[in-house]
Enzyme design. Structure first.
Site, PDB file in Angstrom:
ATOM      1  N   GLY A   1       7.291   3.774   2.897  1.00  0.00           N
ATOM      2  CA  GLY A   1       7.820   5.018   3.441  1.00  0.00           C
ATOM      3  C   GLY A   1       9.256   4.858   3.892  1.00  0.00           C
ATOM      4  N   ALA A   2       9.816   5.951   4.404  1.00  0.00           N
ATOM      5  CA  ALA A   2      11.206   5.921   4.871  1.00  0.00           C
ATOM      6  C   ALA A   2      11.355   5.037   6.106  1.00  0.00           C
ATOM      7  CB  ALA A   2      11.673   7.338   5.181  1.00  0.00           C
ATOM      8  N   GLU A   3      10.299   4.993   6.933  1.00  0.00           N
ATOM      9  CA  GLU A   3      10.379   4.269   8.200  1.00  0.00           C
ATOM     10  C   GLU A   3       9.671   2.920   8.183  1.00  0.00           C
ATOM     11  OE1 GLU A   3      12.069   5.123  10.988  1.00  0.00           O
ATOM     12  OE2 GLU A   3      12.865   6.854   9.907  1.00  0.00           O
ATOM     13  N   ALA A   4       8.662   2.797   7.316  1.00  0.00           N
ATOM     14  CA  ALA A   4       7.838   1.582   7.387  1.00  0.00           C
ATOM     15  C   ALA A   4       7.279   1.184   6.029  1.00  0.00           C
ATOM     16  CB  ALA A   4       6.694   1.793   8.377  1.00  0.00           C
TER      17      ALA A   4
ATOM     18  N   ILE B   1       0.834  -1.203   0.000  1.00  0.00           N
ATOM     19  CA  ILE B   1       0.000   0.000   0.000  1.00  0.00           C
ATOM     20  C   ILE B   1       0.867   1.251   0.000  1.00  0.00           C
ATOM     21  CG2 ILE B   1      -1.759   1.307   1.284  1.00  0.00           C
ATOM     22  CD1 ILE B   1      -2.836  -1.298   0.207  1.00  0.00           C
ATOM     23  N   LYS B   2       1.921   1.214   0.804  1.00  0.00           N
ATOM     24  CA  LYS B   2       2.782   2.393   0.935  1.00  0.00           C
ATOM     25  C   LYS B   2       4.170   1.957   1.380  1.00  0.00           C
ATOM     26  CE  LYS B   2       3.036   6.804   3.460  1.00  0.00           C
ATOM     27  NZ  LYS B   2       2.400   7.625   4.531  1.00  0.00           N
TER      28      LYS B   2
ATOM     29  N   LYS C   1      -8.406 -10.714   6.154  1.00  0.00           N
ATOM     30  CA  LYS C   1      -7.597  -9.727   5.441  1.00  0.00           C
ATOM     31  C   LYS C   1      -7.182  -8.635   6.415  1.00  0.00           C
ATOM     32  CE  LYS C   1      -7.833  -7.090   1.101  1.00  0.00           C
ATOM     33  NZ  LYS C   1      -8.754  -6.663   0.009  1.00  0.00           N
TER      34      LYS C   1
ATOM     35  N   ASP D   1       0.100  13.462  13.112  1.00  0.00           N
ATOM     36  CA  ASP D   1       0.082  13.585  11.648  1.00  0.00           C
ATOM     37  C   ASP D   1      -1.365  13.641  11.156  1.00  0.00           C
ATOM     38  OD1 ASP D   1       1.063  13.783   9.075  1.00  0.00           O
ATOM     39  OD2 ASP D   1       1.461  11.642   8.844  1.00  0.00           O
TER      40      ASP D   1
END
Length: 207
Positions: free
Chosen positions: A7-10, A4-5, A21, A121
């Site tokens: 990122g820099a951290e996860a 899904i994504k 699911k 956030d």
């Protein structure tokens, strides 16, 4: 595995856990860190986010249910919310729907702050609408705090995000966030004063 994504951290991806699911959030190893420190940081941040999600849910805020926390591999297995990010639908819904949705958003932020939870956030990308409920996701930058300053920063970040992403609806959205926030958080006046103060500081810096 459907990513899904990244990122820099996860890394966030869809998987299956005990036949259902789920969304998995896996914190990525950082090779530039000392291995022991890297493990500790990822484990602690994973624990904290899982706790924030659980405590927010206890406070009455719709969040993905946490099914399992794998501390060794820094993974959170959580409920898959099959809905629409607010960021993607604001331009296509009616004014009345905007009013209802963002009053609910404000009420839920008030519930978070009443439990001393700072999301960290707050953007319309981290809110999912499903069957009339707004779910708050991604507490990766969140923490616990009783400070009015932290609550003010939390709300101000959302205001700035709305200004950036949904400028044409800024006044309508913000007014209704405030209406909802006042309903659920008794210290609302102090926090909103702090938001104004933070905004003034920002304008001063821009000069």
């Amino acid at each position: 595995m459907e990513i899904i994504k990244r990122g820099a951290e996860a890394l966030i991806y869809v998987d299956y856990f005990e036949g259902r699911k789920v969304i998995v959030k896996e914190r990525i190893k950082k090779t530039y860190r000392i291995p022991e420190l890297d493990f500790q940081l990822r484990r602690d941040r994973t624990r904290r986010e899982a706790k924030l999600l659980t405590e927010a849910r206890k406070a009455g805020v719709p969040t993905p249910q946490v099914f399992y926390v794998d501390e060794v591999n820094s993974k959170i297995y959580m409920e898959y919310i099959d809905g629409y990010k607010l960021k993607d639908i604001v331009d296509f819904i009616s004014e009345n729907e905007i009013i209802d949705i963002f009053q609910a958003v404000g009420e839920n932020i008030g519930r978070l702050h009443s439990s001393f939870i700072i999301h960290g956030d707050l953007t319309t990308s981290n809110m999912i609408l499903k069957e009339g409920k707004v779910y708050f996701i991604d507490f990766g930058l969140g923490f616990f705090s009783k400070r009015i300053e932290d609550m003010g920063v939390d709300l101000n970040l959302l205001r700035e995000a709305v200004k950036s992403t949904h400028f044409h609806f800024l006044n309508l959205i913000w007014e209704n966030i405030v209406i909802g926030y006042k309903k659920s958080f008794k210290e609302w006046e102090k926090v909103l004063k702090k938001v104004d103060e933070i905004e003034r500081r920002g304008r001063y810096v821009e000069r």
